[in-house]
Scaffold this motif. Structure first.
Motif, PDB file in Angstrom:
ATOM      1  N   ALA A  75      41.715  86.970  97.383  1.00 43.03           N
ATOM      2  CA  ALA A  75      40.645  85.979  97.221  1.00 43.03           C
ATOM      3  C   ALA A  75      39.459  86.490  98.030  1.00 43.03           C
ATOM      4  O   ALA A  75      39.106  85.943  99.072  1.00 43.03           O
ATOM      5  CB  ALA A  75      41.098  84.604  97.706  1.00 43.03           C
ATOM      6  N   PHE A 120      45.869  80.346 103.057  1.00 40.85           N
ATOM      7  CA  PHE A 120      44.791  81.328 102.967  1.00 40.85           C
ATOM      8  C   PHE A 120      44.653  82.033 104.300  1.00 40.85           C
ATOM      9  O   PHE A 120      44.717  81.402 105.363  1.00 40.85           O
ATOM     10  CB  PHE A 120      43.475  80.613 102.615  1.00 40.85           C
ATOM     11  N   LEU A 130      45.632  84.832  99.324  1.00 40.52           N
ATOM     12  CA  LEU A 130      46.345  83.585  99.105  1.00 40.52           C
ATOM     13  C   LEU A 130      47.832  83.907  98.962  1.00 40.52           C
ATOM     14  O   LEU A 130      48.204  84.804  98.195  1.00 40.52           O
ATOM     15  CB  LEU A 130      45.860  82.891  97.829  1.00 40.52           C
ATOM     16  N   TRP A 165      43.101  76.331  88.543  1.00 39.45           N
ATOM     17  CA  TRP A 165      42.524  77.430  89.313  1.00 39.45           C
ATOM     18  C   TRP A 165      41.003  77.453  89.197  1.00 39.45           C
ATOM     19  O   TRP A 165      40.304  77.764  90.177  1.00 39.45           O
ATOM     20  CB  TRP A 165      43.123  78.750  88.850  1.00 39.45           C
ATOM     21  N   LEU A 169      38.455  77.154  92.383  1.00 39.83           N
ATOM     22  CA  LEU A 169      37.341  78.075  92.609  1.00 39.83           C
ATOM     23  C   LEU A 169      36.030  77.320  92.737  1.00 39.83           C
ATOM     24  O   LEU A 169      35.195  77.638  93.607  1.00 39.83           O
ATOM     25  CB  LEU A 169      37.263  79.090  91.467  1.00 39.83           C
ATOM     26  N   LEU A 196      34.463  83.243  95.815  1.00 38.16           N
ATOM     27  CA  LEU A 196      35.609  84.121  96.028  1.00 38.16           C
ATOM     28  C   LEU A 196      35.907  84.828  94.716  1.00 38.16           C
ATOM     29  O   LEU A 196      35.651  84.285  93.642  1.00 38.16           O
ATOM     30  CB  LEU A 196      36.848  83.316  96.457  1.00 38.16           C
ATOM     31  N   ILE A 198      39.144  85.972  92.872  1.00 37.93           N
ATOM     32  CA  ILE A 198      40.607  85.855  92.910  1.00 37.93           C
ATOM     33  C   ILE A 198      41.192  86.800  91.877  1.00 37.93           C
ATOM     34  O   ILE A 198      40.833  86.745  90.690  1.00 37.93           O
ATOM     35  CB  ILE A 198      41.030  84.399  92.648  1.00 37.93           C
TER      36      ILE A 198
END
Length: 323
Positions: A75, A120, A130, A165, A169, A196, A198
């Motif tokens: 991440a 995290f 993560l 997800w 985010l 971020l 991911i």
């Protein structure tokens, strides 16, 4: 005994002016091209069970503990910007962060992901993580190399639980955008960490195998794979360059009569002239002097070529002009 040398190379277009590559690819054997992509090249060099390259778990094995105890995602800190049409990823990973900034951003993000059941942490300024349940089904994520500069709508999470997800985010972007450190960074002329990236899902391979007894790379993924494969000598390109080309002329394996198999990762080189001067020209001299017995070329664009000293006599195979 002459060594086997394998080169991980960038896409062919980044080295079009290389006289050595033009000659090698004209006169060498072409066993057949592969699919494009750096992941494909690495899977050819390192044998492990997983279908996809578990980037996050591999780099975690270098950056922190617990790499083999969970499924990991990267991440990474990122900078996205809106234009007239969409959001675009402009930077990811190397954001020029120092330790205090990393700690402050991590502290702000931990509650969000902790409440979602995914601890995290940020053990490295460029690589944040993560931790997920080992058996968790995760959506498909794009690598930052694929998404850089592109419309982010083409690189949103897809598949299992993708909507969740995307929501996480969005919340992370709100947390980061409102963080006071970003206003300070902008005043200093630095890009804000406002998102971020991911990606890289997977678990650490139980075993990795390769044929090399020396691996030279500045890529942490390659370094992790080599260490998992128990390669005896793993070093960065800086160290390799300081030994090169002398190492080709007087390696311990050559003196002992044992065959040495070396992998040099030049895939991140985009300066064709520098690539030729610092690496390819000295390797060409070693090939002509039979200190290299077999040279394997693996381009990220899919081309494959095997070159041996005897191939220099194939004069009828003319290299294309590099002008």
């Amino acid at each position: 005994m002459p060594m086997r040398l394998s080169l991980l190379l960038p896409a062919r277009k980044h080295a079009e002016r290389s006289a050595a590559l033009a000659r090698w690819t004209a006169r060498g054997d072409r066993p057949g091209d592969a699919a494009t992509g750096r992941d494909i090249v690495l899977r050819e060099c390192f044998d492990f069970a997983d279908a996809a390259l578990p980037v996050a778990a591999l780099t975690r094995s270098l950056d922190g503990d617990g790499a083999d105890a969970a499924q990991w995602l990267r991440a990474d800190p990122a900078f996205v910007m809106a234009d007239a049409v969409t959001l675009r990823l402009l930077q990811s990973g190397n954001m020029g962060l120092h330790g205090a900034e990393v700690d402050a951003f991590a502290e702000a993000l931990r509650p969000l992901f902790g409440d979602a059941g995914m601890p995290f942490d940020a053990p490295h300024p460029q690589r944040w993580y993560l931790r997920c349940e080992r058996g968790a089904k995760l959506p498909r994520f794009s690598s930052p190399d694929d998404a850089l500069g592109d419309d982010l709508a083409h690189h949103l999470a897809e598949g299992d639980d993708a909507r969740r997800w995307r929501g996480l985010l969005n919340e992370a972007q709100i947390v980061l955008t409102q963080h006071p450190l970003n206003a300070q960074r902008v005043r200093r002329g630095l890009p804000p960490v406002n998102s971020l990236w991911i990606w890289g899902a997977g678990v650490l391979p139980e075993s990795v195998r390769c044929e090399f007894n020396r691996v030279c790379s500045d890529d942490e993924v390659v370094t992790a794979l080599a260490r998992l494969a128990r390669v005896g000598d793993v070093c960065g390109l800086g160290e390799a360059a300081s030994l090169f080309p002398a190492a080709l002329a007087s390696s311990a394996s050559a003196r002992s009569g044992e065959e040495s198999s070396i992998l040099i990762d030049l895939g991140r080189h985009r300066d064709g002239e520098r690539l030729e001067r610092e690496w390819l020209a000295p390797i060409d001299a070693a090939l002509r002097g039979r200190r290299v017995g077999t040279l394997n070329l693996l381009f990220e664009s899919g081309e494959r070529c095997v070159v041996k000293p005897v191939h220099r006599w194939r004069f009828w195979r003319r290299a294309k002009s590099t002008a």
